[in-house]
Design a protein around this motif. Structure first.
Motif, PDB file in Angstrom:
ATOM      1  N   VAL A   1       0.865  -1.177   0.000  1.00  0.00           N
ATOM      2  CA  VAL A   1       0.000   0.000   0.000  1.00  0.00           C
ATOM      3  C   VAL A   1       0.902   1.227   0.000  1.00  0.00           C
ATOM      4  CG1 VAL A   1      -1.777   1.286   1.242  1.00  0.00           C
ATOM      5  CG2 VAL A   1      -1.818  -1.219   1.247  1.00  0.00           C
ATOM      6  N   PHE A   2       0.693   2.109  -0.983  1.00  0.00           N
ATOM      7  CA  PHE A   2       1.563   3.270  -1.159  1.00  0.00           C
ATOM      8  C   PHE A   2       0.761   4.565  -1.142  1.00  0.00           C
ATOM      9  CE2 PHE A   2       3.836  -0.215  -3.125  1.00  0.00           C
ATOM     10  CZ  PHE A   2       5.177   0.023  -2.843  1.00  0.00           C
ATOM     11  N   LYS A   3       1.445   5.658  -0.836  1.00  0.00           N
ATOM     12  CA  LYS A   3       0.853   6.985  -0.964  1.00  0.00           C
ATOM     13  C   LYS A   3       0.878   7.413  -2.433  1.00  0.00           C
ATOM     14  CE  LYS A   3       1.718   9.045   3.579  1.00  0.00           C
ATOM     15  NZ  LYS A   3       2.399  10.137   4.322  1.00  0.00           N
ATOM     16  N   GLN A   4      -0.220   8.003  -2.884  1.00  0.00           N
ATOM     17  CA  GLN A   4      -0.270   8.536  -4.233  1.00  0.00           C
ATOM     18  C   GLN A   4       0.649   9.759  -4.342  1.00  0.00           C
ATOM     19  OE1 GLN A   4      -4.299   9.352  -5.446  1.00  0.00           O
ATOM     20  NE2 GLN A   4      -5.079   7.439  -4.562  1.00  0.00           N
ATOM     21  N   ARG A   5       1.165   9.967  -5.558  1.00  0.00           N
ATOM     22  CA  ARG A   5       1.994  11.143  -5.809  1.00  0.00           C
ATOM     23  C   ARG A   5       1.533  11.834  -7.091  1.00  0.00           C
ATOM     24  NH1 ARG A   5       8.330   9.249  -5.085  1.00  0.00           N
ATOM     25  NH2 ARG A   5       8.146   8.295  -3.006  1.00  0.00           N
TER      26      ARG A   5
ATOM     27  N   VAL B   1      10.076  15.693 -23.749  1.00  0.00           N
ATOM     28  CA  VAL B   1       8.769  15.436 -24.350  1.00  0.00           C
ATOM     29  C   VAL B   1       7.796  15.153 -23.212  1.00  0.00           C
ATOM     30  CG1 VAL B   1       7.393  13.912 -25.812  1.00  0.00           C
ATOM     31  CG2 VAL B   1       9.701  14.532 -26.504  1.00  0.00           C
ATOM     32  N   TRP B   2       6.767  15.967 -23.106  1.00  0.00           N
ATOM     33  CA  TRP B   2       5.693  15.733 -22.148  1.00  0.00           C
ATOM     34  C   TRP B   2       4.471  15.246 -22.898  1.00  0.00           C
ATOM     35  CZ3 TRP B   2       5.037  15.867 -16.865  1.00  0.00           C
ATOM     36  CH2 TRP B   2       6.117  16.341 -16.110  1.00  0.00           C
ATOM     37  N   LEU B   3       3.844  14.212 -22.365  1.00  0.00           N
ATOM     38  CA  LEU B   3       2.626  13.686 -22.964  1.00  0.00           C
ATOM     39  C   LEU B   3       1.422  14.267 -22.238  1.00  0.00           C
ATOM     40  CD1 LEU B   3       1.094  11.691 -24.835  1.00  0.00           C
ATOM     41  CD2 LEU B   3       1.312  10.003 -23.000  1.00  0.00           C
ATOM     42  N   VAL B   4       0.460  14.736 -23.012  1.00  0.00           N
ATOM     43  CA  VAL B   4      -0.774  15.295 -22.456  1.00  0.00           C
ATOM     44  C   VAL B   4      -1.933  14.392 -22.864  1.00  0.00           C
ATOM     45  CG1 VAL B   4      -2.316  17.287 -22.408  1.00  0.00           C
ATOM     46  CG2 VAL B   4       0.166  17.624 -22.624  1.00  0.00           C
ATOM     47  N   LEU B   5      -2.658  13.878 -21.887  1.00  0.00           N
ATOM     48  CA  LEU B   5      -3.808  13.011 -22.145  1.00  0.00           C
ATOM     49  C   LEU B   5      -5.064  13.725 -21.679  1.00  0.00           C
ATOM     50  CD1 LEU B   5      -2.406   9.574 -20.900  1.00  0.00           C
ATOM     51  CD2 LEU B   5      -2.596  10.351 -23.269  1.00  0.00           C
TER      52      LEU B   5
ATOM     53  N   ALA C   1       9.286  12.917 -20.333  1.00  0.00           N
ATOM     54  CA  ALA C   1       9.426  13.596 -19.043  1.00  0.00           C
ATOM     55  C   ALA C   1       8.295  13.257 -18.081  1.00  0.00           C
ATOM     56  CB  ALA C   1       9.486  15.107 -19.257  1.00  0.00           C
ATOM     57  N   GLY C   2       7.107  12.978 -18.597  1.00  0.00           N
ATOM     58  CA  GLY C   2       5.989  12.666 -17.729  1.00  0.00           C
ATOM     59  C   GLY C   2       4.675  12.813 -18.458  1.00  0.00           C
ATOM     60  N   ILE C   3       3.582  12.687 -17.704  1.00  0.00           N
ATOM     61  CA  ILE C   3       2.236  12.735 -18.261  1.00  0.00           C
ATOM     62  C   ILE C   3       1.439  13.822 -17.558  1.00  0.00           C
ATOM     63  CG2 ILE C   3       0.057  11.478 -18.559  1.00  0.00           C
ATOM     64  CD1 ILE C   3       1.651   8.890 -18.634  1.00  0.00           C
ATOM     65  N   ILE C   4       0.752  14.635 -18.355  1.00  0.00           N
ATOM     66  CA  ILE C   4      -0.180  15.627 -17.826  1.00  0.00           C
ATOM     67  C   ILE C   4      -1.591  15.141 -18.131  1.00  0.00           C
ATOM     68  CG2 ILE C   4      -0.968  18.020 -17.923  1.00  0.00           C
ATOM     69  CD1 ILE C   4       1.857  18.797 -18.832  1.00  0.00           C
TER      70      ILE C   4
ATOM     71  N   ALA D   1       7.873   5.406 -11.813  1.00  0.00           N
ATOM     72  CA  ALA D   1       8.946   6.119 -12.511  1.00  0.00           C
ATOM     73  C   ALA D   1       8.457   7.314 -13.318  1.00  0.00           C
ATOM     74  CB  ALA D   1       9.688   5.149 -13.448  1.00  0.00           C
ATOM     75  N   VAL D   2       7.161   7.397 -13.561  1.00  0.00           N
ATOM     76  CA  VAL D   2       6.622   8.424 -14.461  1.00  0.00           C
ATOM     77  C   VAL D   2       5.905   9.515 -13.660  1.00  0.00           C
ATOM     78  CG1 VAL D   2       5.008   8.879 -16.343  1.00  0.00           C
ATOM     79  CG2 VAL D   2       6.361   6.780 -16.353  1.00  0.00           C
ATOM     80  N   PRO D   3       6.379  10.750 -13.702  1.00  0.00           N
ATOM     81  CA  PRO D   3       5.680  11.846 -13.024  1.00  0.00           C
ATOM     82  C   PRO D   3       4.286  12.061 -13.613  1.00  0.00           C
ATOM     83  CG  PRO D   3       7.924  12.492 -13.571  1.00  0.00           C
ATOM     84  CD  PRO D   3       7.665  11.196 -14.290  1.00  0.00           C
ATOM     85  N   LEU D   4       3.298  12.259 -12.744  1.00  0.00           N
ATOM     86  CA  LEU D   4       1.928  12.516 -13.159  1.00  0.00           C
ATOM     87  C   LEU D   4       1.513  13.898 -12.676  1.00  0.00           C
ATOM     88  CD1 LEU D   4       0.229   9.107 -12.219  1.00  0.00           C
ATOM     89  CD2 LEU D   4       0.943   9.855 -14.499  1.00  0.00           C
ATOM     90  N   VAL D   5       0.910  14.656 -13.582  1.00  0.00           N
ATOM     91  CA  VAL D   5       0.420  16.000 -13.267  1.00  0.00           C
ATOM     92  C   VAL D   5      -1.061  16.049 -13.625  1.00  0.00           C
ATOM     93  CG1 VAL D   5       0.639  18.469 -13.788  1.00  0.00           C
ATOM     94  CG2 VAL D   5       2.677  17.008 -13.782  1.00  0.00           C
TER      95      VAL D   5
END
Length: 279
Positions: free
Chosen positions: A112-116, A131-135, A157-160, A183-187
């Protein structure tokens, strides 16, 4: 979930055999999005996924295993490290593990982990080759998890996540990431906030769109790059389409005019990130 003890000292294993145990109920409740949102927690299953978490610097809030699984050196190592770190470690019966695990392919250990969620990137601080991916409004957690794996693989770089997206911390999504969620930053951003933010972007804002006039393989993309992908079915909204400096399209020879979102995203990211990748 109740407050956990300080991690300043090693913990001992806590045996649990009852399906009605409060800790069991609390972990099982994380199947519900409402509870995950309220608690800010999520469940990840399997030794290989938990090892990915460890390598990325994530420490679980709780570790759950059944004794048979502890015969694996990998699981034993995870248990020992968790105890040393002061993590709550629960040894449960197979019946209890089945209750807190996913119904499909249950694993011998879970965490069980804390969300980030990361902060919005500063436009001026984004690396030139990034390169940032926007979904926008992605609905399928399996697609989102698979896309996270691809973002990890290409070194983006991560996902927005823009608008009303599915929960990136659902079990289905976490399972599909195969550990890349660590490993993947989420925004997260609202549509109007994203439109305002991207106006200062110094590179290309690339949207995959049915009205695209360019073959996605031909442009010399101006870095750094934002790649915009719309939801399954509707595609990009008018607001995000208008924000694109390029609208590109994947050519197709068959009768279909679109691909699965995860497949289309993978093709686009590999095309753009290709010059930076090598064996």
């Amino acid at each position: 979930m109740r407050d956990r003890p300080s991690r300043s000292r090693p913990q001992s294993v806590k045996p649990i055999a009852s399906l009605q145990n409060d800790r069991v109920k609390a972990i099982r409740a994380l199947d519900m999005r409402k509870v995950r949102r309220e608690k800010g927690l999520f469940v990840a299953e399997g030794a290989s996924v938990l090892i990915s978490a460890r390598e990325a610097g994530w420490v679980p809030e709780s570790l759950v295993y059944e004794p048979k699984g502890a015969s694996s050196p990998l699981v034993r190592g995870l248990i020992d490290e968790a105890l040393k770190a002061g993590v709550e470690v629960l040894e449960v019966t197979p019946a209890v593990l089945a209750k807190v695990s996913s119904k499909e392919n249950p694993q011998a250990v879970l965490g069980v982990f804390k969300q980030r969620f990361a902060g919005v990137p500063l436009v001026g601080g984004v690396a030139q080759e990034a390169v940032w991916l926007v979904l926008e409004a992605v609905r399928d957690p399996g697609n989102l998890g698979t896309i996270m794996r691809t973002v990890d693989a290409v070194g983006a770089a991560g996902i927005i996540l823009v608008g009303d997206c599915c929960d990136p911390y659902s079990r289905e999504c976490i399972r599909a990431t195969m550990g890349s969620v660590f490993a993947v930053p989420l925004v997260k951003m609202a549509v109007e906030d994203f439109v305002e933010w991207q106006a200062a972007w110094r590179g290309d804002v690339v949207g995959l769109h049915l009205s695209g006039a360019e073959d996605f393989r031909t442009p010399d993309y101006r870095e750094p790059v934002l790649v915009l992908m719309g939801s399954e079915g509707p595609g990009l909204s008018d607001e995000l389409t208008a924000a694109c400096s390029r609208r590109v399209k994947i050519p197709m020879a068959g009768r279909l005019d679109s691909l699965n979102l995860a497949v289309a995203t993978a093709l686009t990211l590999y095309q753009i990130r290709g010059p930076h990748l090598s064996l």
